[in-house]
Scaffold this active site. Structure first.
Site, PDB file in Angstrom:
ATOM      1  N   SER A   1      56.489  29.354  55.778  1.00 19.18           N
ATOM      2  CA  SER A   1      56.824  28.154  54.880  1.00 19.18           C
ATOM      3  C   SER A   1      58.058  27.588  55.113  1.00 19.18           C
ATOM      4  O   SER A   1      58.854  28.387  55.763  1.00 19.18           O
ATOM      5  CB  SER A   1      56.494  28.817  53.545  1.00 19.18           C
TER       6      SER A   1
ATOM      7  N   TYR B   1      59.019  34.425  46.563  1.00 22.15           N
ATOM      8  CA  TYR B   1      58.442  33.805  47.561  1.00 22.15           C
ATOM      9  C   TYR B   1      59.112  33.562  48.823  1.00 22.15           C
ATOM     10  O   TYR B   1      58.788  33.684  49.903  1.00 22.15           O
ATOM     11  CB  TYR B   1      57.661  32.620  47.058  1.00 22.15           C
TER      12      TYR B   1
HETATM   13  N1  LIG Z   1      50.620  24.299  49.693  1.00 19.10           N
HETATM   14  C1  LIG Z   1      51.854  24.278  50.348  1.00 19.10           C
HETATM   15  O1  LIG Z   1      52.553  23.375  50.158  1.00 19.10           O
HETATM   16  C2  LIG Z   1      52.296  25.330  51.137  1.00 19.10           C
HETATM   17  C3  LIG Z   1      53.570  25.227  51.703  1.00 19.10           C
HETATM   18  C4  LIG Z   1      53.917  26.114  52.469  1.00 19.10           C
HETATM   19  C5  LIG Z   1      53.108  27.521  52.594  1.00 19.10           C
HETATM   20  N2  LIG Z   1      51.956  27.576  51.963  1.00 19.10           N
HETATM   21  C6  LIG Z   1      51.193  28.719  52.267  1.00 19.10           C
HETATM   22  O2  LIG Z   1      49.824  28.500  52.686  1.00 19.10           O
HETATM   23  C7  LIG Z   1      48.888  29.770  52.115  1.00 19.10           C
HETATM   24  C8  LIG Z   1      48.117  28.828  51.389  1.00 19.10           C
HETATM   25  O3  LIG Z   1      48.301  28.117  50.276  1.00 19.10           O
HETATM   26  P1  LIG Z   1      47.547  27.128  49.373  1.00 19.10           P
HETATM   27  O4  LIG Z   1      48.534  26.086  49.188  1.00 19.10           O
HETATM   28  O5  LIG Z   1      46.366  26.948  50.116  1.00 19.10           O
HETATM   29  O6  LIG Z   1      47.099  27.852  48.183  1.00 19.10           O
HETATM   30  P2  LIG Z   1      45.819  27.753  47.080  1.00 19.10           P
HETATM   31  O7  LIG Z   1      45.245  26.719  47.174  1.00 19.10           O
HETATM   32  O8  LIG Z   1      46.457  28.675  46.086  1.00 19.10           O
HETATM   33  O9  LIG Z   1      44.996  28.917  48.072  1.00 19.10           O
HETATM   34  C9  LIG Z   1      45.133  30.379  48.068  1.00 19.10           C
HETATM   35  C10 LIG Z   1      44.162  31.204  48.620  1.00 19.10           C
HETATM   36  O10 LIG Z   1      44.359  32.296  48.618  1.00 19.10           O
HETATM   37  C11 LIG Z   1      43.331  33.387  47.954  1.00 19.10           C
HETATM   38  N3  LIG Z   1      44.119  34.529  47.616  1.00 19.10           N
HETATM   39  C12 LIG Z   1      44.961  34.491  46.689  1.00 19.10           C
HETATM   40  N4  LIG Z   1      45.498  35.860  46.533  1.00 19.10           N
HETATM   41  C13 LIG Z   1      44.518  36.609  47.277  1.00 19.10           C
HETATM   42  C14 LIG Z   1      44.467  37.915  47.706  1.00 19.10           C
HETATM   43  N5  LIG Z   1      45.156  38.890  47.005  1.00 19.10           N
HETATM   44  N6  LIG Z   1      43.426  38.193  48.632  1.00 19.10           N
HETATM   45  C15 LIG Z   1      42.679  37.417  49.071  1.00 19.10           C
HETATM   46  N7  LIG Z   1      42.824  36.333  49.087  1.00 19.10           N
HETATM   47  C16 LIG Z   1      43.883  35.780  47.893  1.00 19.10           C
HETATM   48  C17 LIG Z   1      42.847  32.415  47.092  1.00 19.10           C
HETATM   49  O11 LIG Z   1      41.552  32.666  46.615  1.00 19.10           O
HETATM   50  P3  LIG Z   1      41.232  33.710  45.463  1.00 19.10           P
HETATM   51  O12 LIG Z   1      42.216  33.494  44.082  1.00 19.10           O
HETATM   52  O13 LIG Z   1      39.766  33.679  45.070  1.00 19.10           O
HETATM   53  O14 LIG Z   1      41.530  34.991  45.881  1.00 19.10           O
HETATM   54  C18 LIG Z   1      42.843  31.175  47.889  1.00 19.10           C
HETATM   55  O15 LIG Z   1      41.590  31.002  48.628  1.00 19.10           O
HETATM   56  C19 LIG Z   1      49.884  30.550  51.145  1.00 19.10           C
HETATM   57  O16 LIG Z   1      50.300  31.653  52.054  1.00 19.10           O
HETATM   58  C20 LIG Z   1      51.253  29.635  50.771  1.00 19.10           C
HETATM   59  O17 LIG Z   1      52.239  30.547  50.478  1.00 19.10           O
HETATM   60  C21 LIG Z   1      51.420  26.557  51.280  1.00 19.10           C
END
Ligand SMILES: NC(=O)c1ccc[n+]([C@@H]2O[C@H](COP(=O)([O-])OP(=O)(O)OC[C@H]3O[C@@H](n4cnc5c(N)ncnc54)[C@H](OP(=O)(O)O)[C@@H]3O)[C@@H](O)[C@H]2O)c1
Length: 249
Positions: free
Chosen positions: A140, A153
Site C-alpha cells: 500500500s 494497517y
Molecule cells: N482499496 C484500496 O484503495 C487499497 C489500497 C491499498 C492497498 N489495498 C489492499 O488491497 C487488498 C484488497 O483490498 P480491497 O480494497 O480489495 O478490500 P475488500 O474489497 O474489502 O476485499 C477484501 C477481500 O479479502 C477477503 N478477506 C478478508 N479477510 C480475509 C481472511 N482473513 N482470509 C481470507 N480472505 C479474507 C474478503 O472476503 P471475505 O470477507 O469473504 O473473507 C475480500 O475478498 C488489501 O490487502 C488492502 O489492504 C487496498
C-alpha cells in the site's frame, strides 16, 4: 511480445479475491491464460466470483495456519504445481490512537502481515522443487506514508514491503521472485467509509496527480506483468499503482 506476458500453463492462487482488488487481479491473470484459484472466507460470495471468471473457489481464512497450509498443498495435488501466489487478503480498522484495543491491532497484523509470511513460506516449500515461483504481495501507499487512525494497517503494510525485500533476497537464486504492488486509493468495499465522505473524496482528487479514485481493473496490468516472464529479472520491487500520489506533495 504478447508471448512475454502469457500465463498459459501457470497455476495461480489469489487470496482475498471474492471482490475488490483481489477479484480484479484474479480476472486479469485468468484472462492472460493462468489457471486461477480464488480465496476468501465467505463461500457463497467466493463461488459467485469464481464462476464469473472461470476460476476455482477455495474458501479459507488466511489467519488459520493449518488450513492455509493444507489448502496450498491441495492446489499442488489437484493441479500438479503452484506458480503464482498473490497475497492480497487484507482488512482495515480505523480508530483514534488512544481508543485502539490490543486485539484490534493484533487482528489487523494477523491478516495483513503474519498470514502473508506463512503463505509465502508454505508456498515456497511447494515452489522450490520446480525452481520457479512468482509471489506478489498487495502492499500500500500507506506503507510509505503515514495516516491518522489506521496504525495497525500502516505498520502491517510497512512490514509487508520489508518482507517482500527479505524474501526476494533469499529466493532469487531459486528462480522465485517476490514483488509487491502498492495501490493508492481504489474504489472498493474496504474504502466504503471514505468514498461516501464527500470531503475525503475531494481530498483524494486534489491530492492524487491522476485527479480521481482508481478502479480495481487498473491493477490488472501490474499483476500480469509481475507474474509473467516479462518480469523475470524484477525482484524485491514495490510497484506503485497510485496515480502518482506517493511521488507528489
Ligand atoms: N482499496 C484500496 O484503495 C487499497 C489500497 C491499498 C492497498 N489495498 C489492499 O488491497 C487488498 C484488497 O483490498 P480491497 O480494497 O480489495 O478490500 P475488500 O474489497 O474489502 O476485499 C477484501 C477481500 O479479502 C477477503 N478477506 C478478508 N479477510 C480475509 C481472511 N482473513 N482470509 C481470507 N480472505 C479474507 C474478503 O472476503 P471475505 O470477507 O469473504 O473473507 C475480500 O475478498 C488489501 O490487502 C488492502 O489492504 C487496498
Amino acid at each position: 511480445m504478447s508471448e512475454l506476458f502469457s500465463l498459459d500453463g501457470r497455476v495461480a492462487l489469489v487470496t482475498g479475491a471474492s471482490r475488490g482488488l483481489g477479484f480484479a487481479m484474479a480476472k486479469a491473470l485468468a484472462e492472460n491464460g493462468a489457471t486461477v484459484i480464488v480465496n476468501a472466507r465467505d463461500p457463497a460470495a467466493l463461488s459467485a466470483a469464481a464462476e464469473r471468471i472461470g476460476a476455482e473457489a477455495l474458501p479459507f481464512d488466511v489467519t488459520d495456519a493449518a488450513i492455509s497450509r493444507a489448502s496450498l498443498e491441495g492446489i499442488v495435488e489437484r493441479h500438479g504445481r503452484l506458480d503464482i501466489l498473490v497475497n492480497n487478503a487484507g482488512i482495515q480498522h480505523r480508530s483514534p490512537l488512544v481508543k485502539w484495543q490490543d486485539e484490534d491491532f493484533n487482528h489487523v497484523i494477523a491478516v495483513n502481515l503474519s498470514a502473508c509470511f506463512r503463505m509465502i513460506r508454505d508456498a515456497v516449500r511447494l515452489m522450490l522443487p520446480n525452481k520457479f515461483g512468482r509471489i506478489i504481495n498487495t502492499g500500500s501507499v500507506a506503507a510509505i506514508l503515514g495516516r491518522p487512525t489506521i496504525h495497525a494497517y500502516v505498520a502491517a503494510k510497512a512490514g509487508l514491503h520489508g518482507l517482500t525485500r527479505s524474501t526476494a533476497a533469499e529466493l532469487g537464486r531459486h528462480g522465485i521472485t517476490v514483488n509487491a504492488i502498492a495501490p493508492g486509493y481504489f474504489a472498493t468495499e474496504l474504502n466504503t467509509a471514505l468514498m461516501s465522505d464527500e470531503t475525503f473524496t475531494k481530498w483524494v482528487e486534489a491530492r492524487t496527480p491522476a485527479g480521481r479514485w482508481a478502479q480495481p481493473e487498473e491493477l490488472g496490468g501490474a499483476v500480469v506483468f509481475l507474474a509473467s516472464d516479462a518480469a523475470d529479472y524484477v525482484n524485491g520491487h514495490v510497484l506503485a499503482v497510485d496515480g502518482g500520489l506517493s511521488v507528489s506533495l
